[in-house]
Design an enzyme around this catalytic site. Structure first.
Site, PDB file in Angstrom:
ATOM      1  N   HIS A   1      43.723  37.155  18.088  1.00 18.16           N
ATOM      2  CA  HIS A   1      43.249  38.361  18.757  1.00 18.16           C
ATOM      3  C   HIS A   1      42.267  38.049  19.887  1.00 18.16           C
ATOM      4  O   HIS A   1      41.463  38.907  20.261  1.00 18.16           O
ATOM      5  CB  HIS A   1      42.617  39.314  17.738  1.00 18.16           C
ATOM      6  CG  HIS A   1      43.571  39.803  16.705  1.00 18.16           C
ATOM      7  ND1 HIS A   1      44.584  40.703  16.978  1.00 18.16           N
ATOM      8  CD2 HIS A   1      43.703  39.471  15.395  1.00 18.16           C
ATOM      9  CE1 HIS A   1      45.279  40.934  15.881  1.00 18.16           C
ATOM     10  NE2 HIS A   1      44.771  40.188  14.908  1.00 18.16           N
TER      11      HIS A   1
ATOM     12  N   LYS B   1       9.642  29.055  15.068  1.00 20.00           N
ATOM     13  CA  LYS B   1       9.952  29.093  13.638  1.00 20.00           C
ATOM     14  C   LYS B   1       9.791  30.493  13.074  1.00 20.00           C
ATOM     15  O   LYS B   1      10.644  30.978  12.348  1.00 20.00           O
ATOM     16  CB  LYS B   1       9.045  28.103  12.896  1.00 20.00           C
ATOM     17  CG  LYS B   1       9.301  28.051  11.391  1.00 20.00           C
ATOM     18  CD  LYS B   1      10.694  27.546  11.078  1.00 20.00           C
ATOM     19  CE  LYS B   1      10.915  27.390   9.591  1.00 20.00           C
ATOM     20  NZ  LYS B   1      12.318  27.068   9.291  1.00 20.00           N
TER      21      LYS B   1
ATOM     22  N   GLU C   1      26.848  30.299  10.072  1.00 22.85           N
ATOM     23  CA  GLU C   1      25.616  29.532   9.909  1.00 22.85           C
ATOM     24  C   GLU C   1      25.768  28.126  10.493  1.00 22.85           C
ATOM     25  O   GLU C   1      24.849  27.608  11.132  1.00 22.85           O
ATOM     26  CB  GLU C   1      25.238  29.471   8.427  1.00 22.85           C
ATOM     27  CG  GLU C   1      24.043  28.600   8.102  1.00 22.85           C
ATOM     28  CD  GLU C   1      22.756  29.027   8.784  1.00 22.85           C
ATOM     29  OE1 GLU C   1      21.801  28.231   8.790  1.00 22.85           O
ATOM     30  OE2 GLU C   1      22.682  30.153   9.329  1.00 22.85           O
TER      31      GLU C   1
ATOM     32  N   TRP D   1       4.573  30.804  22.771  1.00 17.34           N
ATOM     33  CA  TRP D   1       6.025  30.830  22.915  1.00 17.34           C
ATOM     34  C   TRP D   1       6.326  31.965  23.883  1.00 17.34           C
ATOM     35  O   TRP D   1       6.015  33.118  23.616  1.00 17.34           O
ATOM     36  CB  TRP D   1       6.683  31.080  21.558  1.00 17.34           C
ATOM     37  CG  TRP D   1       8.176  31.049  21.561  1.00 17.34           C
ATOM     38  CD1 TRP D   1       8.990  29.962  21.572  1.00 17.34           C
ATOM     39  CD2 TRP D   1       9.038  32.192  21.521  1.00 17.34           C
ATOM     40  NE1 TRP D   1      10.307  30.346  21.535  1.00 17.34           N
ATOM     41  CE2 TRP D   1      10.365  31.708  21.504  1.00 17.34           C
ATOM     42  CE3 TRP D   1       8.825  33.569  21.491  1.00 17.34           C
ATOM     43  CZ2 TRP D   1      11.475  32.550  21.467  1.00 17.34           C
ATOM     44  CZ3 TRP D   1       9.932  34.415  21.457  1.00 17.34           C
ATOM     45  CH2 TRP D   1      11.242  33.903  21.447  1.00 17.34           C
TER      46      TRP D   1
ATOM     47  N   LYS E   1      23.542  26.542  13.581  1.00 17.57           N
ATOM     48  CA  LYS E   1      22.808  25.276  13.512  1.00 17.57           C
ATOM     49  C   LYS E   1      23.171  24.360  14.681  1.00 17.57           C
ATOM     50  O   LYS E   1      22.304  23.724  15.277  1.00 17.57           O
ATOM     51  CB  LYS E   1      23.093  24.558  12.186  1.00 17.57           C
ATOM     52  CG  LYS E   1      22.429  25.182  11.000  1.00 17.57           C
ATOM     53  CD  LYS E   1      20.919  25.001  11.076  1.00 17.57           C
ATOM     54  CE  LYS E   1      20.206  26.103  10.319  1.00 17.57           C
ATOM     55  NZ  LYS E   1      20.186  27.411  10.951  1.00 17.57           N
TER      56      LYS E   1
ATOM     57  N   ARG F   1       6.042  25.778  14.231  1.00 18.56           N
ATOM     58  CA  ARG F   1       6.594  27.077  14.600  1.00 18.56           C
ATOM     59  C   ARG F   1       7.363  27.030  15.917  1.00 18.56           C
ATOM     60  O   ARG F   1       8.184  27.895  16.192  1.00 18.56           O
ATOM     61  CB  ARG F   1       5.464  28.105  14.752  1.00 18.56           C
ATOM     62  CG  ARG F   1       4.860  28.552  13.433  1.00 18.56           C
ATOM     63  CD  ARG F   1       3.617  29.384  13.676  1.00 18.56           C
ATOM     64  NE  ARG F   1       3.181  30.046  12.464  1.00 18.56           N
ATOM     65  CZ  ARG F   1       3.233  31.356  12.259  1.00 18.56           C
ATOM     66  NH1 ARG F   1       3.754  32.131  13.181  1.00 18.56           N
ATOM     67  NH2 ARG F   1       2.812  31.880  11.135  1.00 18.56           N
TER      68      ARG F   1
ATOM     69  N   ASN G   1      -0.691  37.369  20.094  1.00 21.67           N
ATOM     70  CA  ASN G   1       0.703  37.261  19.678  1.00 21.67           C
ATOM     71  C   ASN G   1       1.355  38.627  19.760  1.00 21.67           C
ATOM     72  O   ASN G   1       0.707  39.640  19.472  1.00 21.67           O
ATOM     73  CB  ASN G   1       0.820  36.761  18.231  1.00 21.67           C
ATOM     74  CG  ASN G   1       0.586  35.277  18.096  1.00 21.67           C
ATOM     75  OD1 ASN G   1       0.515  34.565  19.091  1.00 21.67           O
ATOM     76  ND2 ASN G   1       0.461  34.812  16.872  1.00 21.67           N
ATOM     77  N   GLY G   2       2.628  38.672  20.094  1.00 27.40           N
ATOM     78  CA  GLY G   2       3.343  39.940  20.145  1.00 27.40           C
ATOM     79  C   GLY G   2       3.690  40.338  21.560  1.00 27.40           C
ATOM     80  O   GLY G   2       3.665  39.525  22.490  1.00 27.40           O
TER      81      GLY G   2
ATOM     82  N   GLU H   1      21.626  25.708  17.915  1.00 26.27           N
ATOM     83  CA  GLU H   1      20.160  25.670  17.869  1.00 26.27           C
ATOM     84  C   GLU H   1      19.612  24.316  18.291  1.00 26.27           C
ATOM     85  O   GLU H   1      18.662  24.246  19.074  1.00 26.27           O
ATOM     86  CB  GLU H   1      19.665  25.967  16.453  1.00 26.27           C
ATOM     87  CG  GLU H   1      19.483  27.418  16.113  1.00 26.27           C
ATOM     88  CD  GLU H   1      18.905  27.581  14.726  1.00 26.27           C
ATOM     89  OE1 GLU H   1      17.873  28.261  14.606  1.00 26.27           O
ATOM     90  OE2 GLU H   1      19.468  27.036  13.759  1.00 26.27           O
TER      91      GLU H   1
ATOM     92  N   CYS I   1       2.694  32.048  19.895  1.00 23.37           N
ATOM     93  CA  CYS I   1       3.200  31.931  18.548  1.00 23.37           C
ATOM     94  C   CYS I   1       2.063  31.716  17.534  1.00 23.37           C
ATOM     95  O   CYS I   1       2.131  32.220  16.431  1.00 23.37           O
ATOM     96  CB  CYS I   1       4.172  30.773  18.522  1.00 23.37           C
ATOM     97  SG  CYS I   1       5.054  30.574  16.998  1.00 23.37           S
TER      98      CYS I   1
END
Length: 611
Positions: free
Chosen positions: A507, A606, A484, A75, A488, A27, A100-101, A491, A2
Site C-alpha cells: 500500500h 533524556k 521501537e 537543550w 533506536k 539528559r 526550563n520549559g 536516534e 534541560c
C-alpha cells in the site's frame, strides 16, 4: 530545558553547581553556564557551547566564586545552540535567570519589553523573564514580590530560578508544568530540576507542586502555593545511588544498560509473583480494587514508552479481553475525546517527568477517568506522586538518552497487569496464568541468551555503514517492536528508519524498496508467520537486502540477498521482549561504526519536560 541547579550557602558554591551539571549530563544538552554573586555583590557569569567539561576548563581560567549561584545545561527550544543563547540570561548586571520549559507568550512580552527600552542579546524565550523581573523590581517591592508579578504574566510550562546581585542572600523560583526540587542542607539550601543533581550535598528533598513559588536562603525555605498562601511541603529522604555510576568495562552507558536487562527484569519481577500466580497487590497497593472495576484501558505515553504501550494494547485485548486504546500523549491531550465508562488511564514513562504524559494524566482526572495508573522508573517523579497507583519498573538508573532497559521492564510490568486483569475478568484461567508466570520467570535467561548474539550483530552492522535509509517490518505485537527498533536506529545512528506493519507493504512503502535500502524483519514462529513470509517474498522480488531475525523453527534459510539471525524459540507471550534485544544491539553497533555520540545523540534530551 534541560537541567537547573541553584545554591545558597556560606561557602563557595561554584563546584557544587558544576558537579550538579555534570550529574545531569545524561539528559542531553547543547550548552552550559553558571552565574555567581561574589562577596562584593558582583554578578559574574560564564557560558560555553558544548559539553560541561568545556565550561569546567573555562573556570580554570576565569574563576567564579561566591555563596549564591545558579547553573544550567540547555537543550535548545528557542534559538540555535550558541554561547549567547546559553543560560543563565541576565538583565543588565543585576538579574540572572535560568529556565526550563517554554514561555508561549514570549513574543508578546518581548515586544512589550523592547518598547520599554530593554535590549535583547539572545533569541531565547528565557531572556524575557530576566527583563520582566528587572522591570517589576523597579516598580517596587522586594525580589519575591517582583517575581510573583512576573510569573503571573507568563503562559506556558516552566521551572525557573532568579537571583539579584543587590539582594544576594536568596534565590526565588517557581514551577508550572516543569519539575523543580528543593535540596535541604545544614546552613545551606539548594534547587534543581532533578534530585540526582544534588546527591553530593544532600539526600533530603522537597518536591514542589504545580504553581509553587519558593524563596530560599542559606537558613530558610519559604514556599507559597498557586494562590500565594504560605504552605508546608513534605520532606523526603531519598536513598537511591548516584546516577553517574561508572560504566565499568562497557564503552557506553547504552551498551551497559542493554546488558543490564536480565538483572533489571529480575528486579522488576521480584516479590510480585509466586510459583504460579501474579500477586496483584504486590504490584502496588490498591491495584486489584481498580482493575476489578475497569471496563476500558487507555494507555498514554511518548516515544519508547508509547511503543511499549502499543505492545501491551495487543495483550490487553487478546489476553485480558478488555478494550484498550493507545495514544501518543501530545495528541491525546489536545483532541476532543469521549471518556468511556469505568476507564482506567495508564501512563508510561521512564523519567516520570515527560511533559505531555504528565499533562495527559492531569487532564484525565478532570475528564472523568475512573483512576490513573502509572508505570514508571523514578519513584520521586511527578507522574508517580500524582497518580492514583504507581507501579515501579525498578530498572535502575537509565542514563543513555536512547532508552533500552526501561522498555523491557515496562513490558514486564504491563504483562503482569494484563494477567491480573484477565484473571479478575475470568478470561485468564489458572493454567494460563501459570504459563505466563513461568514465561516471565524464564525471561531473564532468555535475555541472557539474546545477548550472546552480540558478536554476530556487530558483524552484521557493517552492512549499514553507507546506508541512508532502513525499513523495519513486523506483524501483530511485533509491529510495535519494529517501531521501537526503527526508533533506536534513527536516534543514535542518524539513519532515516521507518517501521511498517508488513501487510501494508503493497500500500505504498514497497515503492521505496531497492538494493540500497536494508529491510529488517522480525519473524517469530506464530500464527502470522506464513503471511509474513509472503511479505518477505515481496521485498526479495524488489532486490532489497533482507535481514531476518527469526525463530529457528520458522523455517528460514539464508540465500542471496537474505541474512538470517536464527533465534532460539521462547514462549510466545515473552517473545516481544526477547526479539528487541538483538535489535537494540544492532542500532548500537551501527552507531559505533558511524562514529556518532551513542549516549547523547544530537538534538535529543533524556527527560523531555517541554511539549
Amino acid at each position: 530545558m534541560c537541567g537547573i541547579v541553584g545554591a545558597v550557602a556560606q561557602r563557595d558554591v561554584s563546584e557544587i553547581l558544576v558537579e550538579g551539571l555534570r550529574r545531569l549530563e545524561y539528559r542531553g544538552y547543547d550548552s552550559s553556564g553558571l552565574a555567581v554573586i561574589n562577596s562584593k555583590k558582583q554578578l559574574n557569569r560564564l557560558r560555553r557551547l558544548g559539553k560541561v567539561k568545556v565550561l569546567i576548563n573555562a573556570l580554570d581560567v576565569q574563576v567564579l566564586s561566591g555563596g549564591v549561584g545558579i547553573a544550567h545545561t540547555r537543550w535548545a527550544t528557542h534559538g540555535k545552540p550558541s554561547e549567547c543563547n546559553a543560560h543563565p540570561h541576565m538583565s543588565g548586571d543585576t538579574i540572572a535567570v535560568v529556565h526550563n520549559g517554554i514561555i508561549e507568550n514570549h513574543e508578546l512580552l518581548r515586544d512589550m519589553l523592547i518598547h520599554r527600552g530593554y535590549v535583547f542579546t539572545s533569541c531565547t524565550d528565557t531572556e524575557v523573564i530576566a527583563h520582566l523581573v528587572h522591570w517589576e523590581l523597579a516598580q517596587g517591592g522586594v525580589l519575591l514580590d517582583a517575581f510573583q508579578r512576573t510569573t503571573a504574566q507568563l503562559k506556558g510550562a516552566y521551572s525557573t530560578v532568579v537571583m539579584n546581585r543587590l539582594d544576594p542572600d536568596r534565590l526565588i523560583s517557581a514551577c508550572s508544568g516543569s519539575p523543580l526540587v528543593i535540596g535541604l542542607g545544614v546552613g545551606e539550601n539548594f534547587l534543581a530540576s532533578d534530585p540526582l543533581a544534588l546527591l553530593s550535598v544532600t539526600r533530603r528533598f522537597i518536591f514542589l507542586e504545580e504553581g509553587d513559588i519558593v524563596e530560599i536562603t542559606h537558613c530558610n525555605v519559604d514556599i507559597y502555593d498557586i494562590d500565594g498562601n504560605a504552605v508546608e511541603r513534605e520532606i523526603h529522604e531519598l536513598r537511591f545511588e548516584t546516577c553517574t555510576a561508572d560504566k565499568g568495562s562497557y564503552k557506553h552507558y547504552m551498551q551497559k544498560e542493554i546488558f543490564e536487562q536480565p538483572f533489571a527484569i529480575i528486579k522488576t519481577l521480584e516479590g510480585r509473583m509466586d510459583a504460579n500466580t501474579v500477586l496483584v497487590d504486590k504490584l502496588a497497593h490498591g491495584t486489584k480494587d481498580i482493575l476489578q472495576k475497569a471496563d476500558h484501558i487507555q494507555i498514554v505515553a511518548c516515544g519508547t514508552s508509547y511503543n511499549a504501550g502499543l505492545v501491551a494494547g495487543y495483550w490487553f485485548e487478546s489476553i485480558a479481553g478488555i478494550r484498550c486504546d493507545v495514544e501518543i500523549a501530545s495528541e491525546f491531550r489536545y483532541r476532543k475525546f469521549v471518556t468511556r465508562q469505568n476507564s482506567v488511564l495508564i501512563t508510561l514513562s521512564q523519567s516520570g517527568e515527560t511533559a505531555d504524559t504528565l499533562a495527559a494524566q492531569r487532564l484525565a482526572k478532570d475528564r472523568g477517568f475512573m483512576a490513573t495508573i502509572t508505570v514508571c522508573n523514578v519513584a520521586s517523579s511527578s507522574l508517580v506522586r500524582e497518580s492514583d497507583i504507581a507501579i515501579m519498573t525498578r530498572a535502575g538508573t537509565e542514563i543513555s538518552v536512547a532508552s533500552t532497559k526501561a522498555f523491557t521492564t515496562q513490558l514486564a510490568v504491563l504483562l503482569m497487569i494484563v494477567t491480573s486483569l484477565g484473571k479478575l475478568r475470568g478470561t485468564v484461567s489458572e493454567k494460563k496464568e501459570a504459563n505466563i508466570v513461568k514465561a516471565l520467570q524464564h525471561l531473564p535467561v532468555y535475555l541472557e541468551i539474546a545477548l550472546t548474539f552480540d558478536k554476530q550483530i556487530e558483524s552484521l552492522a557493517k552492512g549499514f555503514v553507507d546506508k541512508q535509509h532502513a525499513l523495519f517490518l513486523g506483524r501483530g505485537e511485533f509491529f510495535p517492536i519494529a517501531m521501537e527498533a526503527s526508533l533506536k536506529l534513527k536516534e543514535i545512528s542518524y539513519i532515516h528508519a521507518e517501521a511498517y506493519a508488513a501487510g501494508e507493504l503493497k500500500h505504498g512503502p514497497l515503492a521505496l524498496v531497492d538494493a540500497n535500502m536494508p529491510v529488517i524483519v522480525i519473524a517469530p514462529n506464530n500464527d502470522l508467520l506464513e503471511k509474513l513470509k509472503s511479505n518477505i517474498e515481496e521485498v526479495r522480488a524488489r532486490g532489497a537486502q533482507l535481514y531476518v531475525f527469526a525463530d529457528k523453527n520458522a523455517g528460514f534459510k539464508e540465500s542471496e540477498g537474505i541474512t538470517i539471525v536464527q533465534m532460539p524459540p521462547v514462549e510466545e507471550v515473552c517473545a516481544p521482549m526477547f526479539f528487541i534485544i538483538p535489535l537494540q544491539l544492532l542500532s548500537y553497533h551501527v552507531a559505533l561504526i558511524k562514529g556518532t555520540d551513542v549516549d547523547q545523540p544530537r538534538n535529543l534530551a533524556k527527560s523531555v519536560t517541554v511539549e
